[in-house]
Design a protein around this motif. Sequence first.
Motif, mmCIF file in Angstrom:
data_model
loop_
_atom_site.group_PDB
_atom_site.id
_atom_site.type_symbol
_atom_site.label_atom_id
_atom_site.label_comp_id
_atom_site.label_asym_id
_atom_site.label_seq_id
_atom_site.Cartn_x
_atom_site.Cartn_y
_atom_site.Cartn_z
ATOM 1 N N THR A 1 0.458 -1.418 0.127
ATOM 2 C CA THR A 1 -0.111 0.038 0.516
ATOM 3 C C THR A 1 1.094 1.155 -0.295
ATOM 4 N N ALA A 2 1.366 0.952 0.764
ATOM 5 C CA ALA A 2 2.740 2.440 0.978
ATOM 6 C C ALA A 2 3.656 2.654 -0.305
ATOM 7 N N ARG A 3 4.007 1.368 -0.891
ATOM 8 C CA ARG A 3 4.851 1.097 -1.994
ATOM 9 C C ARG A 3 3.702 1.770 -3.329
ATOM 10 N N SER A 4 2.934 2.023 -3.381
ATOM 11 C CA SER A 4 1.697 2.039 -4.703
ATOM 12 C C SER A 4 2.190 3.834 -4.630
ATOM 13 N N PHE A 5 2.426 4.585 -3.547
ATOM 14 C CA PHE A 5 2.741 5.157 -3.928
ATOM 15 C C PHE A 5 3.911 6.771 -3.974
ATOM 16 N N ASP A 6 4.683 5.286 -4.540
ATOM 17 C CA ASP A 6 6.015 5.687 -4.303
ATOM 18 C C ASP A 6 6.456 5.860 -6.011
ATOM 19 N N MET A 7 5.977 5.336 -6.826
ATOM 20 C CA MET A 7 6.751 5.145 -8.146
ATOM 21 C C MET A 7 5.903 5.746 -8.788
ATOM 22 N N PRO A 8 4.582 6.741 -8.815
ATOM 23 C CA PRO A 8 3.597 7.710 -9.478
ATOM 24 C C PRO A 8 4.750 8.731 -8.619
ATOM 25 N N THR A 9 4.806 9.116 -7.217
ATOM 26 C CA THR A 9 5.105 9.863 -6.938
ATOM 27 C C THR A 9 6.323 10.864 -6.924
ATOM 28 N N MET A 10 7.307 9.828 -7.427
ATOM 29 C CA MET A 10 8.773 9.853 -7.247
ATOM 30 C C MET A 10 8.839 10.758 -9.027
ATOM 31 N N GLN A 11 8.204 9.953 -9.606
ATOM 32 C CA GLN A 11 8.303 10.338 -11.143
ATOM 33 C C GLN A 11 7.085 11.492 -11.272
ATOM 34 N N ALA A 12 6.498 11.754 -10.977
ATOM 35 C CA ALA A 12 6.267 13.183 -10.653
ATOM 36 C C ALA A 12 7.099 14.317 -9.927
ATOM 37 N N LEU A 13 7.740 14.188 -9.325
ATOM 38 C CA LEU A 13 8.626 15.124 -8.576
ATOM 39 C C LEU A 13 9.753 15.223 -9.842
ATOM 40 N N LEU A 14 10.328 14.384 -9.762
ATOM 41 C CA LEU A 14 11.819 15.010 -10.463
ATOM 42 C C LEU A 14 11.379 16.124 -11.878
ATOM 43 N N PRO A 15 10.417 15.990 -12.618
ATOM 44 C CA PRO A 15 10.165 17.004 -12.960
ATOM 45 C C PRO A 15 10.338 18.695 -12.833
ATOM 46 N N ASN A 16 9.955 18.287 -11.373
ATOM 47 C CA ASN A 16 9.649 19.586 -9.988
ATOM 48 C C ASN A 16 11.108 19.525 -9.603
ATOM 49 N N VAL A 17 12.022 18.741 -9.419
ATOM 50 C CA VAL A 17 13.552 19.281 -9.818
ATOM 51 C C VAL A 17 14.663 19.601 -10.270
#
Length: 410
Positions: free
Chosen positions: A121-137
């Motif tokens: 359940t926790a990891r379900s949030f990891d991949m989409p959030t990390m993918q979406a965060l990189l363009p903000n970095v």
Amino acid sequence: MTAELPADTLALRHHRPFLAFWFARVFTTGGFQMLSVAIGWQIYALTGSALDLGLVGLVQFLPRVLLVLVTGDVADRFDRRRVLGVSLLVQAAVAFWLAAGSAGLSVSRELIFFLAAVIGTARSFDMPTMQALLPNVVPSKLLAPAIAAAASATEAATIIAPALGGFLYAAGAPVAYGVGTVVYLIAAVLVLNISARPQTPRDEKMTLDSLFAGVRFIKSRPDILGAISLDLFAVLLGGATALLPVYARDILHTGPWGLGLLRSAPALGALAMSAWLIRHPIRRRVGRVMFAAVGVFGVATVVFGVSTSFWLSMVSLVVLGASDMVSVVIRASFVQLETPDAMRGRVGSVNSLFIGASNQLGEFESGATAALMGTVPAVVAGGLGTLAVVAIWMRLFPSLARRDRLSGPE
């Protein structure tokens, strides 16, 4: 030597927010890999059931299916660093629970399944959030090499962390889980301290319409739909990693050490290719290069399927991993660039479900076809099926095949 590096590579090396992101990804992947090894050993020691090993993976995958729409909306609605931080802290709590329970000899089969579901359940949030965060970095002009560099972090952790987890478990389950707890905490601290540009705010309420917005967006963009579905079917048909134990023992006639090398070979190829792509980003004819890479993936699968030489099998798996990395970087780069910031979480969530489905269902497909027609014919048929998918997708998505650049707004 430094003066010879491309400007993009030099910029990434001195980009502190990206370095924090890179190390956070190393520790995030490393923590999960260490935890997976420890849980696998412990559940098998408790039950002696291979079915239970498969069920652990299943209970971790099901939350991704059930929450696919919610996780993406959360990644678009809330601060992505905080979403990731909470997810990592939950996984750290699970690791600590397992460490304390193992020390007190109070870990049961049912508890492990429950905690595995919490991890999923926790990891379900990891991949989409990390993918979406990189363009903000990083700025968009650095996104392609940044994605390659971030992928190298995942592959490096995938190579090192499982061996480290097994070594630590030999010293005792509480030791392995305790170190895993620390690794997750480090990842959480790194994520929460990443400096990133503010994401596009979203104040509207969460509705059924907003949840399905990512699905509608992908359907309306043929290039994105083609790239994501190409990966799904290519990996679904061409995945042979589930049959590596059969090849190691019955075809290549090697021992556990050989199986370990075979398992690490795709990651080694992917890591080497990601290092190359950091220095030499693909900027032109990206559609043709992506289709060619998937074609090489299919050919490498066929070569591995018919090989009776250990070293030829190793080389084919290295090529397989390297070609897959080319496809991954191109696909991820232009999907991120073509997706508005306010949609990246929801699009990434659907994409992560496709990736998870291709890996999980690919293993099932390989096992089922091997049981039906034999191991070698199953792998060869899968490789040929990948080549057929490439040919079909080039006709179904001609604009994707003709795509020249990783275009997108600055």
